[in-house]
Structure formats: structure tokens, C-alpha cells
Enzyme design. Structure first.
Site, PDB file in Angstrom:
ATOM      1  CD  GLU A 120      -2.675   1.631   0.261  1.00 28.46           C
ATOM      2  OE1 GLU A 120      -2.613   3.028  -0.014  1.00 28.46           O
ATOM      3  OE2 GLU A 120      -3.273   0.770  -0.419  1.00 28.46           O
ATOM      4  NE  ARG A 136     -13.211   3.474  -0.521  1.00 25.29           N
ATOM      5  CZ  ARG A 136     -11.787   3.098  -0.160  1.00 25.29           C
ATOM      6  NH1 ARG A 136     -11.457   3.479   1.114  1.00 25.29           N
ATOM      7  NH2 ARG A 136     -10.957   2.676  -0.927  1.00 25.29           N
ATOM      8  CE1 TYR A 154     -25.044   4.862   0.326  1.00 25.54           C
ATOM      9  CE2 TYR A 154     -25.939   5.416  -1.959  1.00 25.54           C
ATOM     10  CZ  TYR A 154     -24.756   5.230  -0.995  1.00 25.54           C
ATOM     11  OH  TYR A 154     -23.632   5.078  -1.579  1.00 25.54           O
ATOM     12  CG  ASP A 162     -12.276   2.080  -9.944  1.00 25.39           C
ATOM     13  OD1 ASP A 162     -12.974   1.517 -10.410  1.00 25.39           O
ATOM     14  OD2 ASP A 162     -12.119   3.009  -8.735  1.00 25.39           O
TER      15      ASP A 162
END
Length: 393
Positions: A33, A107, A220, A296
Site C-alpha cells: 500500500e 466505505r 441513502y 478500477d
């Protein structure tokens, strides 16, 4: 049978899922990462049944049920008049029809659940603060050349590399993909608000989709129902600078000054906004040799079908299935992965672009759209995407 040594580059939703799937199979996984820490970034995600069933199979159901919400429906309305055009059946209908729930979640909550699961496994090493500079693909091994945040250089030799490093992937060129993502003339404004601050008409257990000619709005409940996630899309000829940029509250309110009162009140309840540019890249290559892409990094997709995270989770499960047998040839497995996933990714990308045009239609096209929505009814609107939600690999 001996375990493989694998590298997953990128610790977003797709990368964490891939690392978890592969490690659960007994492989030795290094999760690389670029960031030096895990911050609570992003906003809401929609986990349709094609993704939630994978997370449930990984044993994450109890943790997800504590933070996710299961909206009963999507209420489709006109931005200007507030008139309800129609709906999409979610909740019990979606769960019974496709065998898994349609969840919405923040998320950061999903990332935390996945990260906790990853950290619990001794065969996952997390290498933070490393930027991949190059990938070398050989007949027996692949190697990553990395530089740390402290400028130290290191090389990691593994049997396979999975690039899950997002829209601006550093791994993408090494599978032979020369294209770069294109700005699609739209910017997403994102925020969350306390559910108690929302107008009562919009604070229920449902997703709101507001359609207009200059943009659309989706909202939402997330965070176990305590907050409401809001995404407002605006047309723009130029992207924001950097990955994301602060948004001016007064600007977004001015853009929606002619919206229905309830929607204006909801937007007005937010104090801080972030703006993201929207990009996509038509799918061509997903793998080469011992290198594969997911999410992605493989197929940036516009958010107008709410499938970005779901596709990444699907990709992770597909790679895991193909590498489950440590005797399988990696290059052949990745060729199969590319063949298996490319058409589906293209189909999702195409439908997302189409939805963007339909959502922002005016005149006779909007009139026809609204008639179709009413004619199909909520369950018919859900069935239109049976090919998407019913996917099982």
C-alpha cells in the site's frame, strides 16, 4: 501442495478482498500500500447481491450487519418538482430474488471490516508506505521494484502480482494497457449528514434518486442508519485538481436552488463537501503473464450503476477461484480471468454510461424514460438488472 507467494498492490476494497480470499486459501500474501496509514476516506458504497454474497461467503456477514443498511426501495423523483416518477424494489424482494441482500454502507466501515479480517491472518504481510515503480514478469517469478516513504528501495519476488491500485494504477502499463482514464465531463460532490438533520420525508429507510437535466442526486442511509450519504453529480468541462478537492457549500446550494424543497433542505443540512472527478477507461487488457488487474485498475467505471466496489469484489473472488489450486499455471489462470471478466466489465461500463445519459435527459427522452419507469413498476425495474445482481461467477 505448497502455498504460493503472491503480491496484491493496493489496499482499497478490491485489494483487501483479494488478499483475504487468497490468504484464506493458504497462500502467502504481501499487501503493498502506497499510503502510510488507513484514513477514513470516501463516502457511501452500494453492495448489490453480486457483491454481498461474496462477502457473506467470506464470513463477514455479522460484522457487516452491524454497520450496513438494507434500503426497502429506490424512490425516483424529479429534481425540480419533487414528483415521484417510480421506484426500484430492494429490501426483501432483492434478497429473495437473488439470494443475498442489497446493502449500503460507509466505505470506511467496510474497509475496517476487511482490514480487521486481513490483519487476523498470519499469512498476510502488510507493507505500508511503499510505491511500486516497476514490475518485471518472468517465466517462473515476478518482481516488484518499490520505494518506501523514507526513500529506501526494495525488491519483492513473488509468483503472481495482482494490481488493485485504483484509477491511476502504476501496474496497468505492465499488462500492456497503454490507455489512460478519460475525464467524462462530470464531477461528484459527496458528503454525509446526521440522519436527524434530514427532512422527515427523506429520512426513511430508502435510497433517493433525483433526476434532472443538469445532474442528479443520490442519497441513502449509512453508518448503521445514523447518517445519510449524499452524492450530487454536476456537469463540468474540467476536472478538479488532484484526487479530490473541497467543495463550497454555497456553490452546491446555488446549483440546486430550483430543486424541490425537500431536496434543498437535505443538501442544506451538509456543512462539508468533497468533489471527485469522474473517469473511466474502456476495458482492453486485464492480465499479462503473472500480472493481473482488478477493480478500477482494470476497468474504471462511472458510478451511475453503483458497481465500482461490487466489480472489484467480483474480480477478487474470480482471481481467488482460479488460483485456489497451487498447481495451476499462473499465466494460464490469468488468461482465463481476462477472458472471463472482460465482457462483464464492458457490459457494466456501457450500462453506467447509458444511465448517465438517461438520468440527465430532457424533453421527449425524459418523458419516455418516465413512462417506462412507471410501466415497469418497482419489481420490473429490479428485474432489468437480473443479469447484474444474479451473477455468481
Amino acid at each position: 501442495m505448497s502455498a504460493r507467494s503472491l503480491a496484491v498492490v493496493g489496499a482499497g476494497i478490491g485489494g483487501l478482498t483479494a488478499a483475504l480470499v487468497l490468504a484464506r486459501q493458504g497462500h502467502e500474501v504481501t499487501l503493498v500500500e502506497r499510503r502510510t496509514g488507513f484514513a477514513e476516506v470516501g463516502a457511501g458504497l452500494q453492495l448489490s447481491p453480486n457483491a454481498s454474497r461474496i462477502l457473506l461467503a467470506l464470513g463477514l456477514g455479522p460484522a457487516l450487519r452491524r454497520v450496513a443498511t438494507e434500503p426497502e426501495r429506490v424512490a425516483i423523483r424529479s429534481i425540480r418538482s419533487g414528483r415521484e416518477i417510480g421506484g426500484v424494489a430492494l429490501g426483501a424482494f432483492m434478497r429473495e430474488r437473488f439470494g443475498a441482500p442489497y446493502w449500503v454502507v460507509h466505505r470506511a466501515d467496510l474497509q475496517t471490516i476487511l482490514l480487521d479480517a486481513v490483519r487476523s491472518l498470519p499469512n498476510i504481510r502488510i507493507a505500508m508506505g511503499r510505491t511500486v515503480e516497476s514490475v518485471a514478469d518472468g517465466p517462473e517469478r515476478a518482481s516488484l521494484a518499490m520505494v518506501s516513504a523514507g526513500a529506501a528501495r526494495e525488491t519483492l519476488d513473488v509468483e503472481a502480482v495482482v494490481g488493485a491500485d485504483g484509477v491511476w494504477s502504476k501496474i496497468r502499463p505492465f499488462v500492456g494497457e497503454a490507455g489512460t482514464p478519460s475525464f467524462r465531463n462530470a464531477i461528484a460532490w459527496r458528503t454525509t449528514v446526521d440522519r436527524r438533520a434530514a427532512p422527515a420525508a427523506l429520512a426513511g429507510n430508502e435510497t433517493g434518486l433525483w433526476l434532472g437535466t443538469k445532474g442528479h442526486v443520490v442519497h441513502y442511509p449509512v453508518a448503521g442508519g445514523s447518517r445519510i450519504n449524499i452524492v450530487a453529480i454536476e456537469a463540468s468541462r474540467s476536472p478538479v485538481e488532484g484526487w479530490a478537492a473541497p467543495g463550497d457549500r454555497e456553490e452546491i446550494l446555488a446549483r440546486y436552488r430550483s430543486a424541490a424543497p425537500a431536496l434543498r433542505a437535505l443538501l442544506g443540512a451538509a456543512t462539508e463537501w468533497l468533489r471527485w472527478s469522474l473517469f473511466d477507461l474502456p476495458v482492453t487488457r486485464l492480465a499479462k503473464g503473472r500480472i493481473a488487474l482488478l477493480g478500477d485498475a482494470a476497468h474504471p467505471v462511472l458510478p451511475f450503476l453503483a458497481q465500482g466496489a461490487a466489480l472489484a469484489i467480483e474480480d477478487a473472488a474470480a482471481i481467488g477461484a482460479l488460483l485456489a489450486d497451487p498447481r495451476a499455471d499462473v499465466a494460464q489462470s490469468f488468461r482465463t480471468y481476462e477472458e472471463h471478466r472482460r465482457d462483464r466489465a464492458r457490459q457494466v461500463q456501457d450500462h453506467a454510461r447509458r444511465n448517465g445519459r438517461i438520468y440527465h435527459a430532457g424533453g421527449l427522452v425524459a418523458f419516455g424514460r418516465d413512462r417506462v419507469i412507471r410501466h415497469l413498476g418497482p419489481e420490473g425495474m429490479t428485474e432489468r438488472y437480473g443479469w447484474l445482481y444474479g451473477y455468481r461467477g
